[in-house]
Design a protein around this motif. Sequence first.
Motif, mmCIF file in Angstrom:
data_model
loop_
_atom_site.group_PDB
_atom_site.id
_atom_site.type_symbol
_atom_site.label_atom_id
_atom_site.label_comp_id
_atom_site.label_asym_id
_atom_site.label_seq_id
_atom_site.Cartn_x
_atom_site.Cartn_y
_atom_site.Cartn_z
ATOM 1 N N ARG A 183 -0.584 -31.404 25.803
ATOM 2 C CA ARG A 183 -1.607 -30.647 25.070
ATOM 3 C C ARG A 183 -1.208 -29.180 24.952
ATOM 4 O O ARG A 183 -1.273 -28.585 23.872
ATOM 5 C CB ARG A 183 -2.957 -30.724 25.800
ATOM 6 C CG ARG A 183 -3.762 -31.970 25.573
ATOM 7 C CD ARG A 183 -5.079 -31.906 26.332
ATOM 8 N NE ARG A 183 -5.898 -30.782 25.940
ATOM 9 C CZ ARG A 183 -6.164 -29.724 26.717
ATOM 10 N NH1 ARG A 183 -5.641 -29.638 27.934
ATOM 11 N NH2 ARG A 183 -6.928 -28.751 26.274
ATOM 12 N N LEU A 184 -0.795 -28.604 26.071
ATOM 13 C CA LEU A 184 -0.464 -27.185 26.080
ATOM 14 C C LEU A 184 0.851 -26.915 25.357
ATOM 15 O O LEU A 184 0.975 -25.911 24.641
ATOM 16 C CB LEU A 184 -0.394 -26.681 27.518
ATOM 17 C CG LEU A 184 -1.720 -26.715 28.286
ATOM 18 C CD1 LEU A 184 -1.510 -26.272 29.727
ATOM 19 C CD2 LEU A 184 -2.763 -25.833 27.597
ATOM 20 N N ALA A 185 1.822 -27.788 25.527
ATOM 21 C CA ALA A 185 3.101 -27.602 24.839
ATOM 22 C C ALA A 185 2.902 -27.615 23.332
ATOM 23 O O ALA A 185 3.488 -26.807 22.603
ATOM 24 C CB ALA A 185 4.083 -28.692 25.267
ATOM 25 N N GLY A 186 2.083 -28.550 22.848
ATOM 26 C CA GLY A 186 1.822 -28.601 21.421
ATOM 27 C C GLY A 186 1.022 -27.408 20.931
ATOM 28 O O GLY A 186 1.299 -26.848 19.866
ATOM 29 N N LYS A 187 0.027 -27.000 21.699
ATOM 30 C CA LYS A 187 -0.821 -25.875 21.291
ATOM 31 C C LYS A 187 -0.025 -24.591 21.138
ATOM 32 O O LYS A 187 -0.234 -23.822 20.183
ATOM 33 C CB LYS A 187 -1.937 -25.677 22.323
ATOM 34 C CG LYS A 187 -2.872 -24.505 22.012
ATOM 35 C CD LYS A 187 -3.986 -24.403 23.050
ATOM 36 C CE LYS A 187 -4.899 -23.200 22.754
ATOM 37 N NZ LYS A 187 -6.005 -23.096 23.733
ATOM 38 N N VAL A 213 0.753 -36.585 21.530
ATOM 39 C CA VAL A 213 -0.186 -35.522 21.877
ATOM 40 C C VAL A 213 0.356 -34.172 21.415
ATOM 41 O O VAL A 213 -0.380 -33.336 20.860
ATOM 42 C CB VAL A 213 -0.473 -35.513 23.396
ATOM 43 C CG1 VAL A 213 -1.261 -34.269 23.800
ATOM 44 C CG2 VAL A 213 -1.223 -36.770 23.809
ATOM 45 N N MET A 214 1.646 -33.930 21.641
ATOM 46 C CA MET A 214 2.242 -32.661 21.226
ATOM 47 C C MET A 214 2.123 -32.455 19.723
ATOM 48 O O MET A 214 1.740 -31.368 19.255
ATOM 49 C CB MET A 214 3.711 -32.604 21.644
ATOM 50 C CG MET A 214 3.935 -32.414 23.132
ATOM 51 S SD MET A 214 5.685 -32.283 23.530
ATOM 52 C CE MET A 214 6.094 -30.700 22.816
ATOM 53 N N GLU A 215 2.446 -33.492 18.959
ATOM 54 C CA GLU A 215 2.386 -33.359 17.504
ATOM 55 C C GLU A 215 0.951 -33.134 17.020
ATOM 56 O O GLU A 215 0.713 -32.323 16.116
ATOM 57 C CB GLU A 215 2.988 -34.592 16.844
ATOM 58 C CG GLU A 215 4.503 -34.676 16.975
ATOM 59 C CD GLU A 215 5.096 -35.758 16.101
ATOM 60 O OE1 GLU A 215 4.478 -36.838 15.994
ATOM 61 O OE2 GLU A 215 6.170 -35.516 15.529
ATOM 62 N N GLU A 216 0.002 -33.826 17.622
ATOM 63 C CA GLU A 216 -1.396 -33.664 17.223
ATOM 64 C C GLU A 216 -1.879 -32.250 17.507
ATOM 65 O O GLU A 216 -2.528 -31.608 16.675
ATOM 66 C CB GLU A 216 -2.265 -34.690 17.969
ATOM 67 C CG GLU A 216 -3.739 -34.664 17.576
ATOM 68 C CD GLU A 216 -4.542 -33.621 18.357
ATOM 69 O OE1 GLU A 216 -5.426 -32.975 17.744
ATOM 70 O OE2 GLU A 216 -4.243 -33.437 19.556
ATOM 71 N N ARG A 217 -1.554 -31.723 18.695
ATOM 72 C CA ARG A 217 -1.973 -30.369 19.053
ATOM 73 C C ARG A 217 -1.272 -29.331 18.169
ATOM 74 O O ARG A 217 -1.885 -28.330 17.767
ATOM 75 C CB ARG A 217 -1.673 -30.089 20.530
ATOM 76 C CG ARG A 217 -2.532 -30.849 21.523
ATOM 77 C CD ARG A 217 -3.960 -30.311 21.575
ATOM 78 N NE ARG A 217 -4.823 -30.931 20.566
ATOM 79 C CZ ARG A 217 -6.054 -30.562 20.301
ATOM 80 N NH1 ARG A 217 -6.589 -29.535 20.952
ATOM 81 N NH2 ARG A 217 -6.768 -31.162 19.371
ATOM 82 N N ALA A 218 0.004 -29.554 17.889
ATOM 83 C CA ALA A 218 0.741 -28.616 17.037
ATOM 84 C C ALA A 218 0.123 -28.553 15.647
ATOM 85 O O ALA A 218 -0.030 -27.470 15.055
ATOM 86 C CB ALA A 218 2.208 -29.015 16.960
ATOM 87 N N THR A 220 -2.972 -29.220 14.900
ATOM 88 C CA THR A 220 -4.287 -28.598 15.026
ATOM 89 C C THR A 220 -4.192 -27.080 15.096
ATOM 90 O O THR A 220 -4.995 -26.358 14.491
ATOM 91 C CB THR A 220 -5.012 -29.133 16.270
ATOM 92 O OG1 THR A 220 -5.202 -30.546 16.128
ATOM 93 C CG2 THR A 220 -6.359 -28.462 16.471
ATOM 94 N N PHE A 221 -3.190 -26.562 15.837
ATOM 95 C CA PHE A 221 -3.101 -25.116 16.075
ATOM 96 C C PHE A 221 -2.067 -24.420 15.190
ATOM 97 O O PHE A 221 -1.849 -23.216 15.333
ATOM 98 C CB PHE A 221 -2.800 -24.849 17.548
ATOM 99 C CG PHE A 221 -3.963 -25.138 18.452
ATOM 100 C CD1 PHE A 221 -4.957 -24.197 18.653
ATOM 101 C CD2 PHE A 221 -4.093 -26.375 19.079
ATOM 102 C CE1 PHE A 221 -6.041 -24.462 19.476
ATOM 103 C CE2 PHE A 221 -5.171 -26.656 19.902
ATOM 104 C CZ PHE A 221 -6.154 -25.691 20.096
#
Length: 386
Positions: A183-187, A213-218, A220-221
Amino acid sequence: MSRLRFGTFLAPFHPAGVNPTAAIHRDLRLIEHLDEMGFDEAWIGEHHSAGTEIIASPEIFMAAAAERTKNIKLGTGVVSVSYHNPLWATERIVLLDHLTRGRAMFGLGPGSLPTDSAMIGLNPTDTRELLEVNLDIIMRLLRGEAVTAQTKTHNLVDARLHLAPYSDFDVAVAAVASPTGPRLAGKYGVGLLSIGATLTAEGFDALAHHWNVMEERAQTFGTTVDRSKWRLVSLFHVAETREQAYRDVEYGIENWFRYFQKTAAFPQMAVEGGDLKEMIDFINESGVGAIGTVEDAERQVQKLVDQSGGFGCMLVLGTEWANPQATWRSWELLAEHVMPKFQGQSQPTLDAKARAAGVRAGHAEAQHAAVAHMTEKYQRELAEKG
């Protein structure tokens, strides 16, 4: 994917009761050895309890290792940033970036041992929440911002770095079982250290989960994630034969298993095995690593490449399953045979050998003809002289 890098994730693991001074200096010699063999990275852990993972400050160890090495990059694997003032933690890595002229890397995590955090009044939920808070502060500091923030443990007032980084060094977040790290790495668009993704029986499912998860967070942010900054940790011990590898790990694999089974309150590292055979079978058959030959190691790396979709660096967990001599030989075999296959160095020499073998007969005949020609020419010269 580009050239696959190789390195070590060195907690380290030393049996409780052994000479800690000798063990730490053995770790330093190992880093020197890896540097000489062309390994790319070494990540050093931070732990404060349980008697086995005995490096309390990866930064101090990295400074000592940097003076003994030339090329290998050195990372905190990881700083338990939830225990620290994020300003001072960032200041230390920036100093290391200057001291090493760009060979430092900044790995961050919440802290894996509850016996560490309990000593400063934090529980595992606290440390995971603090990781997110402190990472945000760290990224702002690295961007040159002034930060005013009140955390559960620290108060920052107009805090800022007094040295700019020497390089654009890698920042990476650790991931074991929970989605916290991805989550944090992607964000924030930083790297990921997937430790538990290959150290648990559910590891291969976790690989896909981590990247998703990384791709989804990236998305999003509005950040970018890079597979070349994704590092996977796996377990290897290699010898000339499987039988030799199995004999080698009789030395210390039980200590390593018992540490996770009976000492460290770290259930994410769910290793199974009651005797030597069961322990070896767990490593080889559950997909978390390879004890055997270079061919076994190659298959394990290829499996991880295929199942992950691609990553940037294969980190070998530093263990003391075997005695120091056998351990060093394992690293040498990985460098000599496994690394070249995944770095584009093996096939060109094999192709060159095959080409030379295919035309050997014709070239050998031409060589013989050339020698015969020159011999005959010399004989004519002698005859003309006489």
